[in-house]
Write a protein that holds these residues in place. Structure first.
Motif, mmCIF file in Angstrom:
data_model
loop_
_atom_site.group_PDB
_atom_site.id
_atom_site.type_symbol
_atom_site.label_atom_id
_atom_site.label_comp_id
_atom_site.label_asym_id
_atom_site.label_seq_id
_atom_site.Cartn_x
_atom_site.Cartn_y
_atom_site.Cartn_z
ATOM 1 N N ARG A 45 -6.056 -0.305 1.483
ATOM 2 C CA ARG A 45 -5.296 0.781 0.856
ATOM 3 C C ARG A 45 -4.585 0.284 -0.409
ATOM 4 O O ARG A 45 -4.451 1.034 -1.377
ATOM 5 C CB ARG A 45 -4.313 1.369 1.871
ATOM 6 C CG ARG A 45 -5.052 2.127 2.985
ATOM 7 C CD ARG A 45 -4.149 2.571 4.116
ATOM 8 N NE ARG A 45 -4.972 3.257 5.135
ATOM 9 C CZ ARG A 45 -4.829 3.123 6.442
ATOM 10 N NH1 ARG A 45 -3.904 2.323 6.935
ATOM 11 N NH2 ARG A 45 -5.618 3.775 7.282
ATOM 12 N N ALA A 79 -9.851 3.221 6.677
ATOM 13 C CA ALA A 79 -9.497 2.624 5.396
ATOM 14 C C ALA A 79 -10.742 2.155 4.648
ATOM 15 O O ALA A 79 -10.869 2.355 3.431
ATOM 16 C CB ALA A 79 -8.526 1.456 5.604
ATOM 17 N N ASP A 127 0.817 -1.219 0.000
ATOM 18 C CA ASP A 127 0.000 0.000 0.000
ATOM 19 C C ASP A 127 0.846 1.262 0.000
ATOM 20 O O ASP A 127 0.329 2.367 0.073
ATOM 21 C CB ASP A 127 -0.935 0.020 1.211
ATOM 22 C CG ASP A 127 -0.186 0.146 2.545
ATOM 23 O OD1 ASP A 127 1.040 -0.108 2.566
ATOM 24 O OD2 ASP A 127 -0.825 0.499 3.546
ATOM 25 N N GLU A 182 -4.029 -2.079 5.452
ATOM 26 C CA GLU A 182 -3.106 -2.018 4.319
ATOM 27 C C GLU A 182 -3.649 -2.764 3.104
ATOM 28 O O GLU A 182 -3.309 -2.449 1.956
ATOM 29 C CB GLU A 182 -1.733 -2.565 4.705
ATOM 30 C CG GLU A 182 -1.735 -3.926 5.351
ATOM 31 C CD GLU A 182 -1.875 -3.880 6.869
ATOM 32 O OE1 GLU A 182 -1.438 -4.849 7.519
ATOM 33 O OE2 GLU A 182 -2.415 -2.882 7.401
#
Length: 283
Positions: free
Chosen positions: A103, A142, A54, A100
């Motif tokens: 992302r 996120a 990410d 992550e």
């Protein structure tokens, strides 16, 4: 990828006769031999180039994302992967993404938007990972950012629930112009077990909760929450993964062709209107 591809085998377990139809779908969606995202990626896409990381924290193996070709057209693919054996399940965190992962997914979708590539997502997760490390790194933020950014992607977006669509963990990849479900997939705000524990104070009443949640593809199509159901082989996609993939290929090709007629502005407006209509009883 090879270690996680499906091995064709007889059905290991089937829903008990007489069980609630919704619960039967839940069991089929969780079947240990059911095709996962990498199985479909192998069958549906060519020249798949996976993108990792990410660019902020690290790489999340629970989400597989990259660029590929679909029916001769360049696309971006973002998918949730559960893993097949114990080792792979641990590596993939049982298909429960962390911040992550979301992302990374957004990074690939924004890359697709930059180069005008349609986005296809495959949803298959019991839910976003609820661990303290995920919360510390901004799990809710996120997911929320993905919802916002997907709503305004200027390219066609097609989402397919291929197994379990668990709450925000799936919805973070599910804001699409076209939302499809495989015939035996389920998509819900909460798992039947968790719902039963909250509502009935007994997680053992998961079958009763599954019926109340209206989580099947047939229920969601009836309420206008999805745009279509992709047929599976008799007994579930695990009985004939190739046929299941062929059915999905036909649906994706048809809808992608229809979306190609829209301008970027029309795609965004269509997606916005689609989700604004959900749950509105005063139209």
């Amino acid at each position: 990828m090879d270690s996680e591809q499906i091995v064709q085998a007889p059905v290991a377990a089937t829903p008990a006769p007489g069980s609630d139809p919704a619960w039967q779908r839940v069991l089929l969606a969780r079947h240990p031999k059911r095709p996962h995202s990498l199985d479909y990626i192998q069958r549906l896409f060519s020249d798949f180039q996976e993108i990792h990381g990410d660019r902020a924290f690290g790489d999340d193996p629970a989400i597989v994302a990259g660029l590929a070709q679909f029916a001769g057209r360049p696309v971006a693919v973002v998918a949730e992967q559960k893993g097949r054996d114990t080792k792979q399940k641990l590596i993939r965190n049982f298909g429960m993404p962390k911040p992550e992962g979301y992302r990374k997914a957004l990074r690939v979708m924004q890359l697709a938007a930059k180069f005008g590539r349609p986005v296809m997502t495959l949803l298959d997760t019991p839910g976003a990972y609820p661990g303290i490390d995920a919360e510390e790194r901004g799990q809710a933020e996120a997911i929320a950012r993905n919802l916002r950014e997907m709503a305004r992607l200027p390219v066609p977006v097609i989402a397919v629930c291929i197994g379990e669509g668990g709450s925000g963990g799936a919805l973070a990849l599910g804001v699409a112009n076209i939302v499809l479900m495989l015939e035996n997939a389920v998509y819900s705000v909460i798992s039947p077990e968790s719902c039963a524990a909250i509502i009935y104070r007994d997680s053992g009443k998961a079958e009763q909760a599954a019926a109340a949640l209206r989580l099947t593809a047939q229920d969601l199509e009836h309420y206008g929450l999805i745009d279509g159901i992709v047929a599976e082989p008799a007994g579930g996609a695990q009985q004939d993964p190739d046929l299941a993939a062929d059915n999905l290929r036909s649906a994706l090709d048809r809808h992608l062709g229809n979306l190609a007629r829209f301008t970027a502005h029309e795609l965004v407006d269509d997606r916005y209107a689609k989700f604004r209509r959900m749950g509105n009883f005063f139209l």
